[in-house]
Write an enzyme that holds these catalytic residues in place. Sequence first.
Site, PDB file in Angstrom:
ATOM      1  N   LYS A   1       0.847  -1.209   0.000  1.00 33.48           N
ATOM      2  CA  LYS A   1       0.000   0.000   0.000  1.00 33.48           C
ATOM      3  C   LYS A   1       0.875   1.249   0.000  1.00 33.48           C
ATOM      4  O   LYS A   1       0.569   2.248  -0.653  1.00 33.48           O
ATOM      5  CB  LYS A   1      -0.923  -0.010   1.226  1.00 33.48           C
TER       6      LYS A   1
ATOM      7  N   HIS B   1      -0.011  -7.330  17.539  1.00 37.17           N
ATOM      8  CA  HIS B   1      -1.139  -8.251  17.434  1.00 37.17           C
ATOM      9  C   HIS B   1      -1.854  -8.373  18.779  1.00 37.17           C
ATOM     10  O   HIS B   1      -1.287  -8.075  19.841  1.00 37.17           O
ATOM     11  CB  HIS B   1      -0.684  -9.641  16.945  1.00 37.17           C
TER      12      HIS B   1
END
Length: 419
Positions: free
Chosen positions: A58, A105
Site C-alpha cells: 500500500k 497483534h
Amino acid sequence: MLLIGTDLVEIARIRKSMRNPLFCARILGKSEYEQLARRGFPAQSVAASFCAKEAFSKAVGTGLSGFCLREAELLRGPNGKPRLQLTGKAAHLAENMRFSVSVTHTAETAAATVVGWNEKSEMQISEERDVPEGRRILLNMLKPRGPESNKGCYGRLLCVCGSEGMAGAAAMSTLSALRCGTGIVETALPRSIYPIVASLAPEAVFTLLDASPGGDLADRDLESLDSALSRASACLVGCGLGKSPFARRTVSRVLQTADVPLVLDADGINIVSEHIDELKTVRAPLVLTPHPGEMARLLRTTPEEVQKNRELFARSFARDLGVILVLKGFETLVVSPQGKLYRNTTGNPGMAKGGSGDVLAGMIASFAAQGVDLFSAAAGAVYLHGLAGDRCAGTLSQCAMLPTDLIGKLPELFLELGR
Ligand SMILES: NC(=O)C1=CN([C@@H]2O[C@H](COP(=O)(O)OP(=O)(O)OC[C@H]3O[C@@H](n4cnc5c(N)ncnc54)[C@H](O)[C@@H]3O)[C@@H](O)[C@H]2O)[C@@H](O)CC1
Ligand SMILES: Nc1ncnc2c1ncn2[C@@H]1O[C@H](COP(=O)(O)OP(=O)(O)O)[C@@H](O)[C@H]1O
Ligand SMILES: [Mg+2]
C-alpha cells in the site's frame, strides 16, 4: 516525500491458510522463513509478516500484485526490532527510499504499519539530475588525494611534444598536464628548445633528443625514448612535433613500443594519417584528438565534409580502428569503439586560437596517467577545458582570452569540484 501503508488481518484466517503446507513457503522469503521456522511458525507472527507485506504494497501503491510476496521480508534483529528486507521487484519499487515497519497483534488480529521516505530530498534528486554529464564524469573520476599519498600515486606522464618553432606547444601541453594533478610530467623534446620549455615549466623533468646529422632520430635517442616510455603510465605524442623524419620516427617508435595509454594529437595524427592501418597494430589503448582539419586528413576528405557528418564519421572511425576519438570543435564529440558517445556542452569561440588543443591534449593525458579510464579521461577533460574557456570568456572576453589563460583557470575549477 513520505509514504505510508497499514494492514490488519484476522489471525484465524492465516491459521486456516497455514493448513496448506505450501502456504508459508509461498509467502515468506528465505530468511523470514528460517526465522519463523526456528520458532515453529506461530500463527500471529506469520500473520504479522503477511500484514507487513500488504502494508508495504500500500505504501508503494502497487497492491500485492506489484511484487512477489517473498521479496518483502519482515525480519527481526537480535533485540526483536522488526525491519523490512527488500529484494527483486520490491527493492526496485523502493529505489531511493528507506522504509520502517512496526507490527503488533492481539489474540485475534495482527497489524502492520510501513512508513517510507526519500533518502535524498526532492531538491537533492533534482539537483543531481541537473548536473551536466561532463561534470558527473569528472566528479566520478577525480578521487580526493589521500593524506599519505605521494607523487608516485599520481602517475608519470611522458609528453613527446615540441620542435624548433613550436616550443610553445610542448610548454602548453606540459603545463596543463601538471595543472591536472599528474605526479611527474616528463617531456621529451629536441635539445635546442629545452631551455625555453624548462623555463616555462620548471616542475617537469626532461629527456633531451638530438636529431642525427641526416635529420633522423639518433640511435642514442631511441634508447632514451624507450627508457622514458618504460617509466611512464601514459604518453602524449604530437603537439608541435612537426613532420620531420625525426618526428616520423619518434611517432612510429612510440606507437610500436608503448603498452600504456597513448594520446595522439596534432602532428602525431598528421603522421599516422598517411598510413592509418598502422593504428590497428598498436597494442596500447589509444585516444586521437583531431580537429576537423586533422580528421579530414585521417579520412582523406575535406573539413567541410567532416563538419557535415561529425557524429557518423567519429563513430565509424572509432569502431573501425578500435580507438577513442575526440572530434574537436563546437560540441566536441568523444566516441568509444563500442559506440559510447559524449557530446560536450562547454566551450566557446574564444578558444579558437592556436594552443587551445595543446592544452586539451595535456589535460586528457594527465588524467590517463593517473589511471582514469581513457573514455572518462577524454570526456572529463573536454568538459573541464570548455568550462575553463567559458570562465575565461566571462572575465577576459572571447577576443582577448588566451590558451594559457585556460590553464590559469584550472585551480579555481578544481577548488569548486572539491579536488
Ligand atoms: N605555439 C605553438 O607552438 C603552437 C603549435 N601548434 C602546432 O602547430 C601544428 C599545426 O597544427 P594546426 O592545427 O595549427 O594546423 P593544421 O594545418 O593541422 O590545421 C589547421 C587547418 O585545419 C582546419 N581546421 C581546424 N579546425 C577547424 C574547425 N574547427 N573547423 C573547420 N576546419 C578546421 C582548417 O582548414 C585549418 O586551416 C601542430 O603540431 C600543432 O600542435 C598549434 O597547436 C598552435 C600553437
Ligand atoms: N567555436 C568553438 N566552440 C567550442 N570550442 C572550440 C571552438 N573553437 C575551438 N574550440 C576548442 O579549442 C580547441 C582547439 O584545438 P586545436 O584546433 O587542436 O588547436 P591547436 O592545435 O591550435 O592547439 C579544441 O578543443 C576545440 O574544441
Ligand atoms: Mg591542435
